[in-house]
Design a protein around this motif. Structure first.
Motif, PDB file in Angstrom:
ATOM      1  N   ASP A  43      39.580  44.009  26.264  1.00 36.38           N
ATOM      2  CA  ASP A  43      40.315  43.281  27.295  1.00 36.38           C
ATOM      3  C   ASP A  43      39.652  41.922  27.547  1.00 36.38           C
ATOM      4  O   ASP A  43      38.420  41.839  27.660  1.00 36.38           O
ATOM      5  CB  ASP A  43      40.347  44.092  28.592  1.00 36.38           C
ATOM      6  CG  ASP A  43      41.257  43.474  29.624  1.00 36.38           C
ATOM      7  OD1 ASP A  43      40.821  42.547  30.328  1.00 36.38           O
ATOM      8  OD2 ASP A  43      42.423  43.917  29.732  1.00 36.38           O
ATOM      9  N   PRO A  44      40.447  40.839  27.642  1.00 39.68           N
ATOM     10  CA  PRO A  44      39.873  39.493  27.838  1.00 39.68           C
ATOM     11  C   PRO A  44      38.986  39.375  29.060  1.00 39.68           C
ATOM     12  O   PRO A  44      38.048  38.569  29.063  1.00 39.68           O
ATOM     13  CB  PRO A  44      41.112  38.602  27.956  1.00 39.68           C
ATOM     14  CG  PRO A  44      42.197  39.347  27.263  1.00 39.68           C
ATOM     15  CD  PRO A  44      41.910  40.788  27.489  1.00 39.68           C
ATOM     16  N   PHE A  45      39.251  40.169  30.098  1.00 39.41           N
ATOM     17  CA  PHE A  45      38.447  40.069  31.308  1.00 39.41           C
ATOM     18  C   PHE A  45      37.166  40.898  31.230  1.00 39.41           C
ATOM     19  O   PHE A  45      36.373  40.884  32.172  1.00 39.41           O
ATOM     20  CB  PHE A  45      39.279  40.486  32.523  1.00 39.41           C
ATOM     21  CG  PHE A  45      40.352  39.501  32.863  1.00 39.41           C
ATOM     22  CD1 PHE A  45      40.057  38.345  33.575  1.00 39.41           C
ATOM     23  CD2 PHE A  45      41.661  39.694  32.448  1.00 39.41           C
ATOM     24  CE1 PHE A  45      41.040  37.415  33.873  1.00 39.41           C
ATOM     25  CE2 PHE A  45      42.652  38.766  32.746  1.00 39.41           C
ATOM     26  CZ  PHE A  45      42.343  37.625  33.458  1.00 39.41           C
ATOM     27  N   LEU A  46      36.969  41.597  30.117  1.00 36.62           N
ATOM     28  CA  LEU A  46      35.734  42.323  29.889  1.00 36.62           C
ATOM     29  C   LEU A  46      34.866  41.672  28.820  1.00 36.62           C
ATOM     30  O   LEU A  46      33.725  42.098  28.619  1.00 36.62           O
ATOM     31  CB  LEU A  46      36.033  43.782  29.484  1.00 36.62           C
ATOM     32  CG  LEU A  46      36.764  44.633  30.524  1.00 36.62           C
ATOM     33  CD1 LEU A  46      37.040  46.022  29.955  1.00 36.62           C
ATOM     34  CD2 LEU A  46      35.963  44.731  31.813  1.00 36.62           C
ATOM     35  N   THR A  47      35.399  40.674  28.135  1.00 29.90           N
ATOM     36  CA  THR A  47      34.645  40.046  27.045  1.00 29.90           C
ATOM     37  C   THR A  47      33.418  39.299  27.554  1.00 29.90           C
ATOM     38  O   THR A  47      32.490  39.040  26.793  1.00 29.90           O
ATOM     39  CB  THR A  47      35.534  39.067  26.255  1.00 29.90           C
ATOM     40  OG1 THR A  47      36.089  38.092  27.158  1.00 29.90           O
ATOM     41  CG2 THR A  47      36.669  39.808  25.558  1.00 29.90           C
ATOM     42  N   GLY A  48      33.399  38.934  28.841  1.00 23.42           N
ATOM     43  CA  GLY A  48      32.231  38.249  29.390  1.00 23.42           C
ATOM     44  C   GLY A  48      30.967  39.080  29.276  1.00 23.42           C
ATOM     45  O   GLY A  48      29.854  38.523  29.251  1.00 23.42           O
ATOM     46  N   SER A  78      49.267  43.021  28.008  1.00 21.13           N
ATOM     47  CA  SER A  78      50.365  43.770  28.620  1.00 21.13           C
ATOM     48  C   SER A  78      50.653  43.316  30.046  1.00 21.13           C
ATOM     49  O   SER A  78      51.729  43.585  30.582  1.00 21.13           O
ATOM     50  CB  SER A  78      50.025  45.267  28.625  1.00 21.13           C
ATOM     51  OG  SER A  78      48.821  45.503  29.337  1.00 21.13           O
ATOM     52  N   TYR A  79      49.709  42.602  30.664  1.00 17.88           N
ATOM     53  CA  TYR A  79      49.905  42.166  32.052  1.00 17.88           C
ATOM     54  C   TYR A  79      50.017  40.642  32.174  1.00 17.88           C
ATOM     55  O   TYR A  79      50.021  40.119  33.288  1.00 17.88           O
ATOM     56  CB  TYR A  79      48.749  42.656  32.929  1.00 17.88           C
ATOM     57  CG  TYR A  79      47.374  42.367  32.371  1.00 17.88           C
ATOM     58  CD1 TYR A  79      46.791  41.113  32.503  1.00 17.88           C
ATOM     59  CD2 TYR A  79      46.652  43.352  31.714  1.00 17.88           C
ATOM     60  CE1 TYR A  79      45.536  40.851  31.994  1.00 17.88           C
ATOM     61  CE2 TYR A  79      45.403  43.103  31.187  1.00 17.88           C
ATOM     62  CZ  TYR A  79      44.842  41.849  31.339  1.00 17.88           C
ATOM     63  OH  TYR A  79      43.606  41.593  30.825  1.00 17.88           O
ATOM     64  N   VAL A 129      52.075  40.128  41.081  1.00 14.78           N
ATOM     65  CA  VAL A 129      51.868  40.976  42.245  1.00 14.78           C
ATOM     66  C   VAL A 129      52.650  40.383  43.404  1.00 14.78           C
ATOM     67  O   VAL A 129      52.594  39.178  43.655  1.00 14.78           O
ATOM     68  CB  VAL A 129      50.373  41.074  42.603  1.00 14.78           C
ATOM     69  CG1 VAL A 129      50.173  41.904  43.860  1.00 14.78           C
ATOM     70  CG2 VAL A 129      49.594  41.671  41.438  1.00 14.78           C
ATOM     71  N   SER A 130      53.377  41.224  44.102  1.00 18.62           N
ATOM     72  CA  SER A 130      54.199  40.765  45.213  1.00 18.62           C
ATOM     73  C   SER A 130      53.413  40.860  46.519  1.00 18.62           C
ATOM     74  O   SER A 130      52.891  41.913  46.875  1.00 18.62           O
ATOM     75  CB  SER A 130      55.482  41.602  45.311  1.00 18.62           C
ATOM     76  OG  SER A 130      56.243  41.210  46.434  1.00 18.62           O
ATOM     77  N   PRO A 179      47.285  37.360  35.821  1.00 18.97           N
ATOM     78  CA  PRO A 179      46.088  36.732  35.239  1.00 18.97           C
ATOM     79  C   PRO A 179      45.362  35.820  36.222  1.00 18.97           C
ATOM     80  O   PRO A 179      44.131  35.821  36.271  1.00 18.97           O
ATOM     81  CB  PRO A 179      46.656  35.949  34.051  1.00 18.97           C
ATOM     82  CG  PRO A 179      47.918  36.645  33.697  1.00 18.97           C
ATOM     83  CD  PRO A 179      48.484  37.101  35.002  1.00 18.97           C
ATOM     84  N   GLN A 180      46.111  35.036  37.008  1.00 15.48           N
ATOM     85  CA  GLN A 180      45.462  34.156  37.974  1.00 15.48           C
ATOM     86  C   GLN A 180      44.696  34.945  39.026  1.00 15.48           C
ATOM     87  O   GLN A 180      43.595  34.557  39.430  1.00 15.48           O
ATOM     88  CB  GLN A 180      46.493  33.257  38.646  1.00 15.48           C
ATOM     89  CG  GLN A 180      46.968  32.100  37.787  1.00 15.48           C
ATOM     90  CD  GLN A 180      47.784  31.108  38.589  1.00 15.48           C
ATOM     91  OE1 GLN A 180      48.479  31.463  39.526  1.00 15.48           O
ATOM     92  NE2 GLN A 180      47.715  29.845  38.207  1.00 15.48           N
TER      93      GLN A 180
END
Length: 314
Positions: free
Chosen positions: A60-65, A127-128, A133-134, A143-144
């Protein structure tokens, strides 16, 4: 009112991205008084490293850090040890040699990117990516929101390290007075090397986060370097909370101008850099200096009105 709230919320989320892009630049300047023009190149490499880890290994891109952070930390320390460290001391003003050297490093990294990946535009689609999000009538892009959360966690962790650990205290000591720090036994060159590595790691992690929102090429980091430089100058060059405040100011200005059509969107960057010029002329030490001056201006009146004891008690 809904439009105003939406613009404000989006501005806060964008500010998180701008803050993440500026942390590394502010850290390196604070410790070494170097304007790291190679920052853009490492933002670009961070984006491509994230793309490779996602496309090849499904991470996942947010875990690559977890991987890119330590990797680029050691790359940054190596760059400092074998290249940057050999530069002459720059004092309180960035030396021309350092600017030219780091600009050259940026060009080398950029052309290396073109050699390896070509000039085709890449993007990371998960996928997201298209989900939101509402929050009542306001929609927030997933993503933001995730970029903002990662930036917040990073900022809190960075502030804890700088405030509570020996390494952080040593970094702050070298930032304030390198000579005095050496007199009390701090290995200033080693602290500078660690700080430089940490700044490069933050740049690469910022590139990875940015790649989840924007498409990228080997020229990816150029515009973000300019934006990060403006944010850092507004933040006072050495203050992380000032950097966050400067990022918020720029992001909100961009969002409100787009909403109310203060000027055509094509002039957004021009207005941002005009703000930089004004900041350098009017408040060269950044927004924190303005706050300090405001406190000095208001405090005598406050003490006269409410008394010194009330001020001390507050």
């Amino acid at each position: 009112m809904v439009g105003f709230l939406s613009a404000t919320l989006n501005g806060i989320l964008v500010a998180g991205l701008y803050t993440m892009m500026s942390f590394g630049l502010a850290l390196i300047y604070g410790v070494m008084k170097l304007v790291n023009l190679a920052h853009a190149g490492f933002i670009m490499l961070g984006a491509y490293a994230t793309f490779a880890l996602y496309s090849q290994f499904g991470l996942d891109p947010f875990l690559t850090g977890i991987i890119t952070g330590p990797l680029f930390f050691f790359i940054g320390m190596g760059l400092h040890k074998y290249v940057v460290r050999r530069l002459p001391e720059s004092g309180n003003t960035p030396a021309v040699q350092s600017l030219l050297l780091l600009f050259g490093v940026w060009l080398v990294l950029q052309n290396l990117g073109y050699l390896i990946w070509g000039g085709d535009t890449r993007s990371i689609l998960t996928s997201y990516t298209m989900k939101s999000v509402s929050l009542g009538p306001i929609l927030i892009a997933m993503p933001q929101l995730m970029v903002f959360l990662v930036t917040s966690v990073t900022g809190i962790a960075l502030n804890y390290v700088l405030a509570k650990t020996y390494l952080g205290k040593a970094i702050r000591a070298v930032t304030q007075n390198k000579g005095a720090a050496q007199l009390v036994g701090i290995n200033a060159p080693r602290i500078q090397m660690i700080a430089f590595g940490l700044g490069i790691a933050l740049a690469a992690m910022a590139g990875g986060l940015t790649s989840t929102i924007y498409p990228f090429t080997p020229d990816f980091g150029r515009s973000f370097l300019l934006k990060a430089f403006v944010v850092t100058v507004l933040g006072g060059m050495e203050s992380f909370w000032g950097v966050a405040f400067g990022a918020g100011l720029i992001a909100l200005l961009e969002q409100y101008s787009a909403m109310y059509n203060f000027y055509p969107n094509v002039f957004t960057d021009a207005v941002t850099f005009t703000l930089l010029v004004v900041a350098l002329v009017v408040m060269p030490k950044g927004l924190p200096s303005v706050g300090n001056q405001l406190v000095k201006f208001v405090q005598p009146w406050f003490e006269k009105t409410f008394g010194r004891k009330a001020v001390a008690g507050s």
